[in-house]
Design a protein around this motif. Structure first.
Motif, PDB file in Angstrom:
ATOM      1  N   THR A   2     -67.824  13.937 -63.162  1.00 44.39           N
ATOM      2  CA  THR A   2     -69.061  13.161 -63.015  1.00 44.39           C
ATOM      3  C   THR A   2     -68.848  11.703 -63.415  1.00 44.39           C
ATOM      4  N   ARG A   3     -68.134  11.462 -64.509  1.00 44.27           N
ATOM      5  CA  ARG A   3     -67.888  10.087 -64.932  1.00 44.27           C
ATOM      6  C   ARG A   3     -67.012   9.357 -63.911  1.00 44.27           C
ATOM      7  N   ALA A   4     -65.996  10.046 -63.406  1.00 40.20           N
ATOM      8  CA  ALA A   4     -65.117   9.413 -62.421  1.00 40.20           C
ATOM      9  C   ALA A   4     -65.888   9.046 -61.153  1.00 40.20           C
ATOM     10  N   ILE A   5     -66.782   9.922 -60.703  1.00 40.44           N
ATOM     11  CA  ILE A   5     -67.591   9.640 -59.516  1.00 40.44           C
ATOM     12  C   ILE A   5     -68.520   8.455 -59.775  1.00 40.44           C
ATOM     13  N   CYS A   6     -69.061   8.377 -60.982  1.00 36.73           N
ATOM     14  CA  CYS A   6     -69.919   7.236 -61.325  1.00 36.73           C
ATOM     15  C   CYS A   6     -69.129   5.928 -61.318  1.00 36.73           C
ATOM     16  N   ILE A   7     -67.867   5.982 -61.730  1.00 37.51           N
ATOM     17  CA  ILE A   7     -67.017   4.788 -61.683  1.00 37.51           C
ATOM     18  C   ILE A   7     -66.800   4.364 -60.239  1.00 37.51           C
ATOM     19  N   VAL A   8     -66.608   5.320 -59.344  1.00 38.05           N
ATOM     20  CA  VAL A   8     -66.486   5.003 -57.913  1.00 38.05           C
ATOM     21  C   VAL A   8     -67.781   4.361 -57.412  1.00 38.05           C
ATOM     22  N   GLY A   9     -68.924   4.847 -57.919  1.00 35.71           N
ATOM     23  CA  GLY A   9     -70.207   4.239 -57.558  1.00 35.71           C
ATOM     24  C   GLY A   9     -70.272   2.779 -57.967  1.00 35.71           C
ATOM     25  N   LEU A  10     -69.776   2.473 -59.175  1.00 34.15           N
ATOM     26  CA  LEU A  10     -69.731   1.084 -59.632  1.00 34.15           C
ATOM     27  C   LEU A  10     -68.825   0.249 -58.729  1.00 34.15           C
ATOM     28  N   HIS A  11     -67.664   0.793 -58.392  1.00 35.50           N
ATOM     29  CA  HIS A  11     -66.745   0.071 -57.506  1.00 35.50           C
ATOM     30  C   HIS A  11     -67.399  -0.216 -56.152  1.00 35.50           C
ATOM     31  N   THR A  12     -68.182   0.742 -55.661  1.00 32.68           N
ATOM     32  CA  THR A  12     -68.876   0.553 -54.384  1.00 32.68           C
ATOM     33  C   THR A  12     -69.858  -0.605 -54.474  1.00 32.68           C
ATOM     34  N   LEU A  13     -70.612  -0.655 -55.570  1.00 37.29           N
ATOM     35  CA  LEU A  13     -71.580  -1.742 -55.753  1.00 37.29           C
ATOM     36  C   LEU A  13     -70.886  -3.096 -55.844  1.00 37.29           C
ATOM     37  N   LEU A  14     -69.684  -3.123 -56.413  1.00 35.35           N
ATOM     38  CA  LEU A  14     -68.957  -4.382 -56.556  1.00 35.35           C
ATOM     39  C   LEU A  14     -68.349  -4.857 -55.238  1.00 35.35           C
ATOM     40  N   ILE A  15     -67.902  -3.919 -54.417  1.00 36.29           N
ATOM     41  CA  ILE A  15     -67.190  -4.298 -53.203  1.00 36.29           C
ATOM     42  C   ILE A  15     -68.114  -4.539 -52.012  1.00 36.29           C
ATOM     43  N   MET A  16     -69.297  -3.928 -52.012  1.00 36.44           N
ATOM     44  CA  MET A  16     -70.170  -4.016 -50.843  1.00 36.44           C
ATOM     45  C   MET A  16     -70.652  -5.433 -50.522  1.00 36.44           C
ATOM     46  N   PRO A  17     -71.007  -6.269 -51.506  1.00 35.07           N
ATOM     47  CA  PRO A  17     -71.433  -7.635 -51.150  1.00 35.07           C
ATOM     48  C   PRO A  17     -70.383  -8.383 -50.342  1.00 35.07           C
ATOM     49  N   PHE A  18     -69.108  -8.234 -50.706  1.00 30.75           N
ATOM     50  CA  PHE A  18     -68.049  -8.900 -49.939  1.00 30.75           C
ATOM     51  C   PHE A  18     -67.942  -8.320 -48.531  1.00 30.75           C
ATOM     52  N   LEU A  19     -67.971  -6.986 -48.433  1.00 33.07           N
ATOM     53  CA  LEU A  19     -67.837  -6.354 -47.117  1.00 33.07           C
ATOM     54  C   LEU A  19     -69.001  -6.701 -46.191  1.00 33.07           C
ATOM     55  N   MET A  20     -70.176  -6.908 -46.757  1.00 30.51           N
ATOM     56  CA  MET A  20     -71.329  -7.263 -45.925  1.00 30.51           C
ATOM     57  C   MET A  20     -71.227  -8.698 -45.407  1.00 30.51           C
ATOM     58  N   LEU A  21     -70.392  -9.509 -46.052  1.00 32.26           N
ATOM     59  CA  LEU A  21     -70.182 -10.880 -45.577  1.00 32.26           C
ATOM     60  C   LEU A  21     -69.090 -10.971 -44.513  1.00 32.26           C
ATOM     61  N   THR A  22     -68.218  -9.984 -44.447  1.00 32.00           N
ATOM     62  CA  THR A  22     -67.044 -10.076 -43.571  1.00 32.00           C
ATOM     63  C   THR A  22     -67.377 -10.283 -42.092  1.00 32.00           C
ATOM     64  N   PRO A  23     -68.466  -9.700 -41.541  1.00 30.74           N
ATOM     65  CA  PRO A  23     -68.752  -9.978 -40.124  1.00 30.74           C
ATOM     66  C   PRO A  23     -69.027 -11.460 -39.861  1.00 30.74           C
ATOM     67  N   ASN A  24     -69.615 -12.152 -40.855  1.00 28.40           N
ATOM     68  CA  ASN A  24     -69.938 -13.575 -40.691  1.00 28.40           C
ATOM     69  C   ASN A  24     -68.757 -14.493 -40.967  1.00 28.40           C
ATOM     70  N   LEU A  25     -67.676 -13.927 -41.484  1.00 27.47           N
ATOM     71  CA  LEU A  25     -66.499 -14.726 -41.802  1.00 27.47           C
ATOM     72  C   LEU A  25     -65.466 -14.696 -40.681  1.00 27.47           C
ATOM     73  N   GLY A  26     -65.801 -13.977 -39.602  1.00 27.95           N
ATOM     74  CA  GLY A  26     -64.878 -13.900 -38.476  1.00 27.95           C
ATOM     75  C   GLY A  26     -63.689 -12.993 -38.703  1.00 27.95           C
ATOM     76  N   LEU A  27     -63.781 -12.112 -39.685  1.00 29.06           N
ATOM     77  CA  LEU A  27     -62.681 -11.190 -39.970  1.00 29.06           C
ATOM     78  C   LEU A  27     -62.717 -10.009 -39.007  1.00 29.06           C
TER      79      LEU A  27
END
Length: 455
Positions: A152-177
């Protein structure tokens, strides 16, 4: 001369202290034996492993490593029974083991019936070891001394990683990547397709033109599946901060993938398990009685609303729905008329009608019947039914701590059988299978499920 800002040592220490306080947990949970370390690092390193394209490899191999750990403990118990705790395996888990062995028998019989050759049998058996066998081996790992809190703790850590990485990934379509950054060289080890080894930044839905994200999953709905499994696991977390982070990350997975089934399940399954776990309480029984009475009065309106929702559900991505239904009809027809007992042995490419997708894909039951016949159908249906019945009993009892989570997971597996092939995605949702195995193994009367295991 331009002088750049350089943080002082005090500032750096202050930032570290702030982050430490933000994510510090009083229990200081850490893995304490080999099986726990294997599970812990495999989960919390989900995103780093994904960047190397190795999730499919790790998920396929880990179940066999855990089996090795279990065999070692059994042998140690036989040699020194006084020094090692007894290991018992639930009868329901034995059904999973027997069922998946029957799957291999059906696979060989299908190959022999259609003269596919020894090479094809070996290749398909390797696929069985990475998929169907894993559906039995991961629940079996629930017999190992692995604390549920580690998962459960490990899955919650993955949840935190998801929250950290998603803002960047949501910008990638506008960056021409590009949509896909690269395909890992690990593709050479073999697998269902490039999408199991690539690193996508985003994707554009072919039927609607909408942006969607699949992160470390091979396609969008698969990410929604993982998000729902992770959500059920995060509900077991005892630390409030980590629990909220894990739940938030799981919900984000379910919505960025734009999967209709994922968004339905994230609301429906926790609600069902909440009700079932409280069936013995008078308040819940009275509430259900009132709901049943009102349901009878407004039955016509409710049925109309449900029908409208279902039509809207199918129409949201009409092209995808059409292909899925066509694949299912072709698979059922060819199973019934060509290979009803043992199936065809392998999947086959479909016609232009289904956009050349493989017959037997996108539907576990249709796929099992087409590839492994009625024998394979019962090999998966019987363990799933037995698991559902046993976990329903456990979830309704206050004597089992993991029953509710286990029930939610088996319901999710059942619902996703109508939209995915479970054996292909088990390398992603395996933590849920381990938790389900723990729930099946849990002893009655346990009040603290996470006792310190023996190293």
């Amino acid at each position: 001369m331009a002088v750049g800002f350089q943080p002082s040592q005090e500032t750096s220490l202050g930032l570290k202290t702030l982050l430490s306080k933000a994510f510090h947990s009083e229990d200081d949970l850490q893995p304490s034996n080999v099986p726990e370390r294997l599970v812990w690092w495999s989960i919390i390193c989900t995103y780093p492993i994904w960047l190397f394209g190795g999730l499919y490899v790790v998920g396929s191999v880990l179940c066999w490593l855990l089996l090795g750990c279990l065999l070692i403990k059994i042998l140690a118990r036989m040699d020194h029974p006084e020094e090692n705790e007894e290991i018992s395996i639930s009868p329901v888990i034995w059904l999973w083991i027997i069922g998946m062995i029957v799957m291999e028998v059906a696979l060989i019989a299908g190959h022999v019936n259609f003269n596919l050759g020894t090479g094809a049998i070996i290749k398909s058996t390797v696929g069985w070891a990475k998929g169907w066998a894993a559906l039995a081996l991961y629940p079996l790992a629930g017999a190992l001394p692995i604390r549920s809190s580690i998962i459960t703790r490990a899955i919650c850590i993955v949840g935190l990683h998801t929250l950290l990485i998603m803002p960047f990934l949501m910008l990638t379509p506008n960056l021409g990547l590009p949509e896909v950054l690269y395909v890992s060289p690990l593709r050479a080890v073999g697998g269902p397709g490039n999408e199991f080894f690539d690193v996508p930044l985003y994707e554009i839905d072919g039927s609607t033109g909408d942006l969607r994200w699949r992160l470390f999953a091979p396609w969008g709905p698969a990410l929604g599946f993982v998000g729902n499994i992770n959500f059920m696991i995060c509900l077991l977390e005892k630390d409030r901060k980590w629990k909220l982070l894990g739940i938030a990350g799981s919900i984000v997975m379910c919505f960025v993938c734009k999967s209709r089934l994922a968004q339905l399940c994230i609301i429906l399954i926790p609600s069902v398990t909440f009700v079932v776990s409280r069936l013995r309480k008078p308040v819940m029984l009275i509430s259900l009685g009132v709901v049943s009475y009102l349901g009878g009065i407004f039955a016509t309106s409710i049925l109309t609303a449900v029908n409208d929702y279902w039509e809207g559900f199918k129409g949201a991505r009409a092209g995808s729905t059409r292909v899925r239904f066509a694949l299912k009809r072709i698979a059922f027809h060819r199973w019934e008329t060509e290979a009803p007992i043992w199936g065809h042995g392998v999947v086959e490419g479909g016609p232009h009608l289904v956009e050349y997708m493989a017959i037997g894909s996108h539907h576990t039951w249709a796929g099992v019947l087409f590839v492994k016949g009625i024998v394979g159908f019962f090999a998966i249906a019987v363990p799933m039914l037995a698991t559902g019945v046993d976990l329903l009993r456990r979830a309704a009892s206050p004597h089992y701590q993991l029953g509710t989570a286990g029930l939610g997971i088996i319901i999710l597996l059942f619902m996703y059988t109508f939209g995915e092939n479970l054996e292909i995605l088990v390398y992603l949702f395996w933590p849920g299978m381990v938790i389900m195995g723990m729930a099946l193994q849990e002893k009655k009367g346990t009040t603290v499920p996470d006792l310190q295991p023996v190293s």
